[in-house]
Motif scaffolding. Structure first.
Motif, PDB file in Angstrom:
ATOM      1  N   LEU A 113       1.220  -1.113  -0.264  1.00  0.00           N
ATOM      2  CA  LEU A 113       0.339   0.383  -0.223  1.00  0.00           C
ATOM      3  C   LEU A 113       0.770   1.294   0.171  1.00  0.00           C
ATOM      4  CD1 LEU A 113      -2.413  -1.317   2.605  1.00  0.00           C
ATOM      5  CD2 LEU A 113      -3.160  -0.672   0.189  1.00  0.00           C
ATOM      6  N   ARG A 114       2.703   1.027   0.076  1.00  0.00           N
ATOM      7  CA  ARG A 114       2.979   1.924  -0.010  1.00  0.00           C
ATOM      8  C   ARG A 114       2.814   3.740  -0.841  1.00  0.00           C
ATOM      9  NH1 ARG A 114       4.127   2.463   4.681  1.00  0.00           N
ATOM     10  NH2 ARG A 114       5.565   0.658   5.165  1.00  0.00           N
ATOM     11  N   ASN A 115       2.726   2.845  -1.996  1.00  0.00           N
ATOM     12  CA  ASN A 115       2.590   3.831  -3.023  1.00  0.00           C
ATOM     13  C   ASN A 115       1.033   4.524  -3.373  1.00  0.00           C
ATOM     14  OD1 ASN A 115       4.578   2.084  -4.560  1.00  0.00           O
ATOM     15  ND2 ASN A 115       3.237   0.954  -5.599  1.00  0.00           N
ATOM     16  N   SER A 116      -0.008   4.514  -2.254  1.00  0.00           N
ATOM     17  CA  SER A 116      -0.210   5.783  -2.114  1.00  0.00           C
ATOM     18  C   SER A 116      -0.558   5.960  -0.780  1.00  0.00           C
ATOM     19  CB  SER A 116      -1.833   5.366  -2.649  1.00  0.00           C
ATOM     20  OG  SER A 116      -1.992   4.031  -1.814  1.00  0.00           O
ATOM     21  N   LYS A 117      -0.262   7.015  -0.503  1.00  0.00           N
ATOM     22  CA  LYS A 117      -0.150   8.173   0.722  1.00  0.00           C
ATOM     23  C   LYS A 117      -0.836   7.584   1.500  1.00  0.00           C
ATOM     24  CE  LYS A 117       2.461  11.616   1.494  1.00  0.00           C
ATOM     25  NZ  LYS A 117       2.885  12.618   1.471  1.00  0.00           N
ATOM     26  N   ASN A 177      -0.121   9.424   4.744  1.00  0.00           N
ATOM     27  CA  ASN A 177      -0.794  10.655   5.507  1.00  0.00           C
ATOM     28  C   ASN A 177      -0.929  10.639   6.929  1.00  0.00           C
ATOM     29  OD1 ASN A 177      -1.114  12.205   2.542  1.00  0.00           O
ATOM     30  ND2 ASN A 177      -1.209  13.820   4.051  1.00  0.00           N
ATOM     31  N   THR A 178      -0.250   9.284   6.897  1.00  0.00           N
ATOM     32  CA  THR A 178       0.003   9.162   9.045  1.00  0.00           C
ATOM     33  C   THR A 178       1.141   8.414   9.364  1.00  0.00           C
ATOM     34  OG1 THR A 178      -2.851   8.239   8.911  1.00  0.00           O
ATOM     35  CG2 THR A 178      -1.362   7.531  10.422  1.00  0.00           C
ATOM     36  N   LEU A 192       3.655  -1.060  11.828  1.00  0.00           N
ATOM     37  CA  LEU A 192       3.532  -1.842  10.294  1.00  0.00           C
ATOM     38  C   LEU A 192       2.632  -1.938  10.140  1.00  0.00           C
ATOM     39  CD1 LEU A 192       7.451  -2.382  11.269  1.00  0.00           C
ATOM     40  CD2 LEU A 192       6.583  -0.616  10.356  1.00  0.00           C
ATOM     41  N   SER A 193       1.903  -3.207  10.694  1.00  0.00           N
ATOM     42  CA  SER A 193       0.770  -3.333   9.386  1.00  0.00           C
ATOM     43  C   SER A 193      -0.120  -2.757   9.277  1.00  0.00           C
ATOM     44  CB  SER A 193       0.680  -4.614  10.449  1.00  0.00           C
ATOM     45  OG  SER A 193       0.297  -4.275  11.540  1.00  0.00           O
ATOM     46  N   SER A 194      -0.295  -1.444  10.097  1.00  0.00           N
ATOM     47  CA  SER A 194      -1.371   0.187   9.553  1.00  0.00           C
ATOM     48  C   SER A 194      -0.238   0.294   8.827  1.00  0.00           C
ATOM     49  CB  SER A 194      -1.573   0.402  10.955  1.00  0.00           C
ATOM     50  OG  SER A 194      -1.839  -0.546  12.190  1.00  0.00           O
ATOM     51  N   ARG A 195      -1.502   0.951   7.625  1.00  0.00           N
ATOM     52  CA  ARG A 195      -1.046   2.322   6.634  1.00  0.00           C
ATOM     53  C   ARG A 195      -0.544   3.406   7.118  1.00  0.00           C
ATOM     54  NH1 ARG A 195      -5.273   3.651   1.496  1.00  0.00           N
ATOM     55  NH2 ARG A 195      -3.772   4.661   0.716  1.00  0.00           N
ATOM     56  N   ILE A 196       0.867   3.233   7.157  1.00  0.00           N
ATOM     57  CA  ILE A 196       1.412   4.216   8.122  1.00  0.00           C
ATOM     58  C   ILE A 196       2.733   4.262   6.900  1.00  0.00           C
ATOM     59  CG2 ILE A 196       0.748   3.853  10.052  1.00  0.00           C
ATOM     60  CD1 ILE A 196       3.505   3.020  10.908  1.00  0.00           C
ATOM     61  N   ASP A 197       2.701   6.498   6.824  1.00  0.00           N
ATOM     62  CA  ASP A 197       4.001   6.416   5.936  1.00  0.00           C
ATOM     63  C   ASP A 197       4.984   6.882   5.964  1.00  0.00           C
ATOM     64  OD1 ASP A 197       1.808   6.692   3.790  1.00  0.00           O
ATOM     65  OD2 ASP A 197       1.956   9.302   4.646  1.00  0.00           O
ATOM     66  N   GLY A 198       5.390   6.614   7.510  1.00  0.00           N
ATOM     67  CA  GLY A 198       6.886   7.023   8.358  1.00  0.00           C
ATOM     68  C   GLY A 198       6.325   6.017  10.057  1.00  0.00           C
ATOM     69  N   LEU A 199       7.645   6.370  10.734  1.00  0.00           N
ATOM     70  CA  LEU A 199       7.588   5.642  12.112  1.00  0.00           C
ATOM     71  C   LEU A 199       8.586   6.745  12.639  1.00  0.00           C
ATOM     72  CD1 LEU A 199       6.454   3.703  14.096  1.00  0.00           C
ATOM     73  CD2 LEU A 199       8.570   2.354  13.298  1.00  0.00           C
ATOM     74  N   ILE A 200       8.042   7.003  13.843  1.00  0.00           N
ATOM     75  CA  ILE A 200       8.582   8.044  15.147  1.00  0.00           C
ATOM     76  C   ILE A 200       8.706   7.331  16.320  1.00  0.00           C
ATOM     77  CG2 ILE A 200       9.018  10.403  16.932  1.00  0.00           C
ATOM     78  CD1 ILE A 200       7.681  11.714  14.445  1.00  0.00           C
ATOM     79  N   ILE A 240       9.961   0.862   4.878  1.00  0.00           N
ATOM     80  CA  ILE A 240       9.709   2.235   6.501  1.00  0.00           C
ATOM     81  C   ILE A 240      10.555   3.467   6.590  1.00  0.00           C
ATOM     82  CG2 ILE A 240       9.835   0.700   8.222  1.00  0.00           C
ATOM     83  CD1 ILE A 240       6.996   3.017   7.186  1.00  0.00           C
ATOM     84  N   PRO A 241      10.576   4.214   6.625  1.00  0.00           N
ATOM     85  CA  PRO A 241      11.165   5.866   6.615  1.00  0.00           C
ATOM     86  C   PRO A 241      11.061   6.185   8.181  1.00  0.00           C
ATOM     87  CG  PRO A 241       9.896   6.328   4.840  1.00  0.00           C
ATOM     88  CD  PRO A 241       9.349   5.371   5.141  1.00  0.00           C
ATOM     89  N   PHE A 242      12.180   5.563   8.895  1.00  0.00           N
ATOM     90  CA  PHE A 242      11.684   6.564  10.287  1.00  0.00           C
ATOM     91  C   PHE A 242      12.977   6.648  10.938  1.00  0.00           C
ATOM     92  CE2 PHE A 242      14.670   3.066  10.176  1.00  0.00           C
ATOM     93  CZ  PHE A 242      15.646   2.780  10.971  1.00  0.00           C
ATOM     94  N   VAL A 243      12.731   7.903  12.195  1.00  0.00           N
ATOM     95  CA  VAL A 243      13.788   8.422  13.234  1.00  0.00           C
ATOM     96  C   VAL A 243      13.414   7.864  14.756  1.00  0.00           C
ATOM     97  CG1 VAL A 243      11.730  10.582  12.892  1.00  0.00           C
ATOM     98  CG2 VAL A 243      14.637  10.817  13.603  1.00  0.00           C
ATOM     99  N   ILE A 244      14.991   7.975  14.770  1.00  0.00           N
ATOM    100  CA  ILE A 244      14.596   7.572  17.179  1.00  0.00           C
ATOM    101  C   ILE A 244      14.210   8.849  17.820  1.00  0.00           C
ATOM    102  CG2 ILE A 244      15.784   6.516  18.721  1.00  0.00           C
ATOM    103  CD1 ILE A 244      17.107   4.258  16.578  1.00  0.00           C
ATOM    104  N   LEU A 245      13.764   8.850  18.208  1.00  0.00           N
ATOM    105  CA  LEU A 245      13.822  10.412  19.482  1.00  0.00           C
ATOM    106  C   LEU A 245      14.356   9.849  21.058  1.00  0.00           C
ATOM    107  CD1 LEU A 245      10.423  12.643  18.201  1.00  0.00           C
ATOM    108  CD2 LEU A 245      12.857  12.704  17.375  1.00  0.00           C
ATOM    109  N   MET A 246      15.260  10.458  21.060  1.00  0.00           N
ATOM    110  CA  MET A 246      15.789  10.770  23.167  1.00  0.00           C
ATOM    111  C   MET A 246      16.715   9.468  23.560  1.00  0.00           C
ATOM    112  SD  MET A 246      14.202  12.874  24.258  1.00  0.00           S
ATOM    113  CE  MET A 246      14.919  12.885  26.225  1.00  0.00           C
ATOM    114  N   ARG A 247      17.023   9.255  22.180  1.00  0.00           N
ATOM    115  CA  ARG A 247      18.427   7.654  21.696  1.00  0.00           C
ATOM    116  C   ARG A 247      19.129   7.604  21.077  1.00  0.00           C
ATOM    117  NH1 ARG A 247      16.655   7.675  25.914  1.00  0.00           N
ATOM    118  NH2 ARG A 247      15.371   5.687  27.320  1.00  0.00           N
ATOM    119  N   THR A 248      20.119   7.864  21.194  1.00  0.00           N
ATOM    120  CA  THR A 248      21.597   7.815  19.940  1.00  0.00           C
ATOM    121  C   THR A 248      21.687   6.521  19.593  1.00  0.00           C
ATOM    122  OG1 THR A 248      23.256   7.690  21.218  1.00  0.00           O
ATOM    123  CG2 THR A 248      22.748  10.044  21.170  1.00  0.00           C
TER     124      THR A 248
END
Length: 337
Positions: free
Chosen positions: A63-67, A69-70, A121-129, A149-157
């Motif tokens: 489903l990644r081809n259609s965004k 916005n979540t 990840l099993s839901s229809r998300i565009d990215g993960l924080i 899946i694009p992702f970014v980590i906060l508060m941990r190096t």
């Protein structure tokens, strides 16, 4: 082609069923550990899963081809002030980019964390924080990358170079706090540390300052504890019972400092007369304690905003250079020192 299965298309549950020679329902039961299956059938299904490199999360991939916005957000404890401020920053920045937020709270349980990530990840998300992960490894990073899946980590190096993150400069914060205590006369130090990547960065800051003044961090009393009030209280009681009745106490977070403060006052000592006390975070309550707490303020709201910005950049420019954002803390001086 393998058994008339087109390997150029995303693998489906039906593909696994066809290769294993069973029904799609049987495959579903095996993957979800439902129903009663013979070991032979289970092994046959798992072999097909491995051969086709199938995961349930490939539904999200297809489903990644259609965004949508979540943005999915995995958070250690949404009820905690630290994380609630970060969530405010995430929500505000996401709204600016017309993103919805799908939040999963792991209640500081590593086993829940892994399931929460898989659920999103099993839901229809565009990215993960992922906010302050408890049990995140190179294997987890590779898994997310394999799912594209694009992702970014906060508060941990991250000890890995292939993950983007946004953090407070913990090294600078602890260095500043110790320099302030030293410059205002303290020479006897006690350290309450936290067992995490941010905690290790703060230890590096303490160690660096001390080494600049011919001192060794290992020569000072210290105790590793959980970032909780009770643990700070227990650590401080231990310090007092060991015969230390004055000095400067550097706490890994404000919650530990609150516990330490209670132990000091309960034992009949004064703050800052006998013990000088410094925390880390600048929780809202810290200015309203019996002795207002000196602490290092983390830019929580900005960390959340930057997390969304980094993720948005990755979503828009998949080939852009990796970003590691380090925000500067601020020393807040109050009556406890």
């Amino acid at each position: 082609m393998k058994n008339n299965i087109d390997l150029n298309k995303p693998t489906t549950l039906k593909d696994v069923a066809k290769l294993a020679g069973v029904s799609a329902m049987t495959v579903s039961n095996a993957l979800n550990h439902k129903g009663s299956l013979s070991s032979q059938t289970y092994e046959k299904i798992m072999k097909a899963v491995k051969e086709l490199n199938y995961t349930p999360n490939q539904v999200a991939q297809s489903l990644r081809n259609s965004k949508s916005n979540t943005i999915g957000v995995v958070m250690s404890d949404a009820s905690c002030y630290v994380f609630s401020e970060i969530l405010k920053g995430i929500t505000a920045a996401a709204a600016q980019h017309n993103y919805n937020i799908l939040l999963s709270n792991t209640v500081q349980d590593p086993s829940v964390e892994a399931k929460a990530i898989d659920l999103l990840l099993s839901s229809r998300i565009d990215g993960l924080i992922i906010v302050a992960p408890l049990n995140f490894s190179q294997k987890d990073i590779e898994h997310l990358k394999s799912l594209n899946i694009p992702f970014v980590i906060l508060m941990r190096t991250s000890p890995f170079t292939d993950a983007e993150y946004v953090v407070n400069d913990n090294f600078s914060g602890s260095y500043q706090s110790l320099r302030y205590l030293y410059d205002t006369g303290s020479r006897d130090f006690f350290f309450m540390t936290i067992d995490s990547s941010s905690g290790y960065d703060r230890i590096r800051g303490y160690s660096h300052f001390l080494s600049e003044h011919g001192l060794n961090f290992q020569d000072f009393p210290r105790d590793a504890a959980l970032p909780q009030i009770q643990d700070g209280y227990n650590s401080m009681k231990k310090i007092i019972q060991q015969g230390f009745h004055q000095g400067a106490v550097c706490c890994g977070c404000d919650l530990m400092a609150i516990g330490a403060m209670n132990a000091i006052l309960e034992a009949g000592f004064s703050i800052p007369g006998d013990f000088r006390l410094i925390g880390y975070d600048d929780l809202e309550m810290s200015q309203y304690l019996r002795v207002p707490l000196t602490t290092v303020r983390q830019p929580f709201y900005q960390i959340g905003q930057e997390g969304v910005r980094v993720l948005q950049n990755r979503l828009m420019n998949s080939d852009s250079p990796m970003q590691s954002v380090i925000l500067q803390p601020e020393l807040i001086i109050r009556q406890s020192t």
